[in-house]
Design an enzyme around this catalytic site. Structure first.
Site, PDB file in Angstrom:
ATOM      1  N   CYS A 114      40.079  25.552  38.074  1.00 17.99           N
ATOM      2  CA  CYS A 114      39.217  26.737  37.919  1.00 17.99           C
ATOM      3  C   CYS A 114      38.431  26.721  36.606  1.00 17.99           C
ATOM      4  O   CYS A 114      37.487  27.489  36.450  1.00 17.99           O
ATOM      5  CB  CYS A 114      40.044  28.006  38.020  1.00 17.99           C
ATOM      6  SG  CYS A 114      40.931  28.141  39.571  1.00 17.99           S
ATOM      7  N   HIS A 241      36.355  33.896  34.596  1.00 19.25           N
ATOM      8  CA  HIS A 241      36.792  33.356  35.891  1.00 19.25           C
ATOM      9  C   HIS A 241      37.318  34.510  36.743  1.00 19.25           C
ATOM     10  O   HIS A 241      38.080  35.357  36.268  1.00 19.25           O
ATOM     11  CB  HIS A 241      37.878  32.310  35.648  1.00 19.25           C
ATOM     12  CG  HIS A 241      38.533  31.825  36.897  1.00 19.25           C
ATOM     13  ND1 HIS A 241      37.814  31.507  38.032  1.00 19.25           N
ATOM     14  CD2 HIS A 241      39.831  31.611  37.203  1.00 19.25           C
ATOM     15  CE1 HIS A 241      38.648  31.125  38.974  1.00 19.25           C
ATOM     16  NE2 HIS A 241      39.887  31.180  38.505  1.00 19.25           N
ATOM     17  N   ASN A 271      39.265  34.207  44.455  1.00 14.61           N
ATOM     18  CA  ASN A 271      39.225  33.131  43.463  1.00 14.61           C
ATOM     19  C   ASN A 271      38.641  31.874  44.121  1.00 14.61           C
ATOM     20  O   ASN A 271      39.303  31.236  44.930  1.00 14.61           O
ATOM     21  CB  ASN A 271      40.649  32.890  42.953  1.00 14.61           C
ATOM     22  CG  ASN A 271      40.726  31.772  41.915  1.00 14.61           C
ATOM     23  OD1 ASN A 271      39.782  31.011  41.739  1.00 14.61           O
ATOM     24  ND2 ASN A 271      41.863  31.672  41.257  1.00 14.61           N
TER      25      ASN A 271
HETATM   26  N1  COA Z   1      51.773  41.271  49.928  1.00 12.97           N
HETATM   27  C1  COA Z   1      52.841  42.027  49.744  1.00 12.97           C
HETATM   28  N2  COA Z   1      53.841  41.705  48.926  1.00 12.97           N
HETATM   29  C2  COA Z   1      53.734  40.542  48.250  1.00 12.97           C
HETATM   30  C3  COA Z   1      52.618  39.703  48.387  1.00 12.97           C
HETATM   31  C4  COA Z   1      51.622  40.104  49.275  1.00 12.97           C
HETATM   32  N3  COA Z   1      50.494  39.370  49.475  1.00 12.97           N
HETATM   33  N4  COA Z   1      52.804  38.636  47.588  1.00 12.97           N
HETATM   34  C5  COA Z   1      53.956  38.787  46.960  1.00 12.97           C
HETATM   35  N5  COA Z   1      54.542  39.950  47.360  1.00 12.97           N
HETATM   36  C6  COA Z   1      55.806  40.519  46.962  1.00 12.97           C
HETATM   37  C7  COA Z   1      56.769  39.497  46.437  1.00 12.97           C
HETATM   38  O1  COA Z   1      57.438  38.840  47.479  1.00 12.97           O
HETATM   39  C8  COA Z   1      57.686  40.340  45.602  1.00 12.97           C
HETATM   40  O2  COA Z   1      58.603  40.964  46.440  1.00 12.97           O
HETATM   41  P1  COA Z   1      60.153  41.092  45.991  1.00 12.97           P
HETATM   42  O3  COA Z   1      60.126  41.934  44.749  1.00 12.97           O
HETATM   43  O4  COA Z   1      60.779  41.743  47.182  1.00 12.97           O
HETATM   44  O5  COA Z   1      60.601  39.694  45.745  1.00 12.97           O
HETATM   45  C9  COA Z   1      56.777  41.434  45.056  1.00 12.97           C
HETATM   46  O6  COA Z   1      55.596  41.414  45.905  1.00 12.97           O
HETATM   47  C10 COA Z   1      56.338  41.187  43.649  1.00 12.97           C
HETATM   48  O7  COA Z   1      55.908  39.867  43.558  1.00 12.97           O
HETATM   49  P2  COA Z   1      55.451  39.269  42.227  1.00 12.97           P
HETATM   50  O8  COA Z   1      55.139  37.819  42.412  1.00 12.97           O
HETATM   51  O9  COA Z   1      56.425  39.666  41.155  1.00 12.97           O
HETATM   52  O10 COA Z   1      54.101  40.101  41.996  1.00 12.97           O
HETATM   53  P3  COA Z   1      53.151  40.101  40.761  1.00 12.97           P
HETATM   54  O11 COA Z   1      53.000  41.482  40.275  1.00 12.97           O
HETATM   55  O12 COA Z   1      53.479  39.026  39.777  1.00 12.97           O
HETATM   56  O13 COA Z   1      51.766  39.705  41.431  1.00 12.97           O
HETATM   57  C11 COA Z   1      50.292  37.828  41.698  1.00 12.97           C
HETATM   58  C12 COA Z   1      51.629  38.446  42.076  1.00 12.97           C
HETATM   59  C13 COA Z   1      50.203  36.467  42.366  1.00 12.97           C
HETATM   60  C14 COA Z   1      49.163  38.723  42.213  1.00 12.97           C
HETATM   61  C15 COA Z   1      50.205  37.711  40.149  1.00 12.97           C
HETATM   62  O14 COA Z   1      51.359  37.110  39.641  1.00 12.97           O
HETATM   63  C16 COA Z   1      49.016  36.917  39.705  1.00 12.97           C
HETATM   64  O15 COA Z   1      47.891  37.321  39.937  1.00 12.97           O
HETATM   65  N6  COA Z   1      49.225  35.782  39.018  1.00 12.97           N
HETATM   66  C17 COA Z   1      48.118  34.924  38.594  1.00 12.97           C
HETATM   67  C18 COA Z   1      47.640  34.145  39.788  1.00 12.97           C
HETATM   68  C19 COA Z   1      46.329  33.477  39.575  1.00 12.97           C
HETATM   69  O16 COA Z   1      45.377  34.089  39.154  1.00 12.97           O
HETATM   70  N7  COA Z   1      46.265  32.181  39.920  1.00 12.97           N
HETATM   71  C20 COA Z   1      45.092  31.417  39.825  1.00 12.97           C
HETATM   72  C21 COA Z   1      44.765  31.128  38.411  1.00 12.97           C
HETATM   73  S1  COA Z   1      43.343  30.157  38.280  1.00 12.97           S
END
Ligand code: COA
Length: 314
Positions: A114, A241, A271
């Site tokens: 990215c 980004h 993204n």
């Molecule tokens: N819908 C519903 N629930 C979801 C889900 C979805 N699409 N994806 C994950 N969950 C659930 C998980 O299973 C977890 O459930 P649990 O507590 O029962 O285990 C809960 O939501 C929380 O998950 P978590 O991973 O802790 O959420 P988060 O607040 O960290 O958000 C992201 C997840 C991926 C949105 C966040 O971590 C993020 O944006 N990270 C950066 C990713 C990124 O930008 N990557 C590219 C970089 S270039």
């Protein structure tokens, strides 16, 4: 005086098919509310099976050449930022060189996920400043949705496909053009965002990537401005980004940046990896958000882990 690299035209292309959060609700256990509140993404464009990264790159490149009012003979180098090439070789750059029917100019891909567009733009600027090449096509193109596990709700809701391109030319004008870049890599964190070469899908440690993204975005904006002898208040627009609105909001708060100074379109594209910044740049520019004399920072972060920024005076 050393020539500076100036953007003289830009274009972008996204595949027509739109995948909404409502569509995703039918594919995995998720909700529009969860996706919106955790990422800010409402919909994304996705390729069909036949469309390649080179197809998207070509469409964006042709629009950029048209906007710059030049034809492909004008170019002396093509750089393509991508981590989803259509084959290990030939590169997307070489496919594009052939399709655009330019002279036998060099062309190569840059792999920085990215952050790729910022790495490619900094490379183009260095070539221009050294005097080696004067007119360079810089493309960011990715089709990450081909590498997503559509049963993994933690990743499949985040990504989209697209391409953006700019034509960069040497300018001896009034100090405008790319003023500085700041590039970095934290290879030790590579394990947190991985796409294996064979039989795999994107795997991600969302929380670690989130923490990295916030720190990398803050660092690259701060450092690139410092390199250009500018203060935060001198920046007219930040084009970050487009991964997640929460990452952007965190950094805005830490830096004390008002929302009006940050361009966001991730709600409509998700993204798109190396394409995200040039797509956002196109929309900002065409939407009148960038005026003559403005100082704009483009800042990306991604797998590698990599991060980088360019500051451009228009
Ligand atoms: N819908 C519903 N629930 C979801 C889900 C979805 N699409 N994806 C994950 N969950 C659930 C998980 O299973 C977890 O459930 P649990 O507590 O029962 O285990 C809960 O939501 C929380 O998950 P978590 O991973 O802790 O959420 P988060 O607040 O960290 O958000 C992201 C997840 C991926 C949105 C966040 O971590 C993020 O944006 N990270 C950066 C990713 C990124 O930008 N990557 C590219 C970089 S270039």
């Amino acid at each position: 005086m050393t020539a500076k690299a100036k953007i003289i035209g830009s274009g972008f292309y996204v595949p027509p098919k739109i995948l909404t959060n409502a569509d995703l609700e039918k594919m995995v256990d998720t909700t529009d509310e969860w996706i919106m509140s955790r990422s800010g993404i409402k919909e994304r464009h996705v390729c069909d099976d036949k469309t390649t990264t080179a197809d998207l790159a070509e469409a964006a490149a042709r629009l950029a050449l048209k906007a710059a009012n030049v034809n492909s003979d004008y170019l002396d180098l093509i750089l393509v930022a991508t981590t989803t090439p259509d084959s290990l070789f030939p590169s997307v750059g070489c496919i594009l060189q052939n399709r655009l029917a330019v002279r036998r100019i060099p062309s190569f891909d840059i792999s920085a996920a990215c952050s790729g567009f910022n790495f490619a733009l900094a490379t183009a600027a260095a070539f221009v400043e050294s005097g080696q090449y004067s007119n360079i096509l810089v493309v960011g193109a990715d089709t990450l949705t081909k590498y997503v596990d559509w049963t993994d709700r933690g990743t499949c809701v985040l990504f989209g496909d697209g391409a953006g391109a700019v034509v960069v030319s040497a300018s001896n004008g009034d100090g405008d053009g790319i003023l500085a870049n700041y590039l970095g890599a934290r290879g030790e964190g590579g394990k947190h965002l991985v796409m294996p070469l064979k039989n795999g899908f994107i795997t991600m440690n969302g929380k670690e990537v989130f923490k990295f993204a916030v720190s990398a975005l803050e660092e690259s904006v701060t450092e690139v401005l410092k390199k250009a002898n500018l203060k935060l208040e001198d920046m007219d627009l930040l084009i970050p980004h487009q991964a997640n609105i929460r990452i952007i909001n965190h950094v805005a708060k830490k830096l004390g940046l008002p929302k009006e100074k940050i361009f966001v379109n991730l709600d409509r594209y998700g993204n798109t990896s190396a394409a995200s910044i040039p797509i956002a740049f196109n929309e900002a520019y065409n939407g009148g958000r960038i005026k003559k004399g403005d100082k704009v920072v483009l800042s990306g972060f991604g797998a590698g882990l990599t991060y980088g920024a360019n500051v451009i005076k228009f």
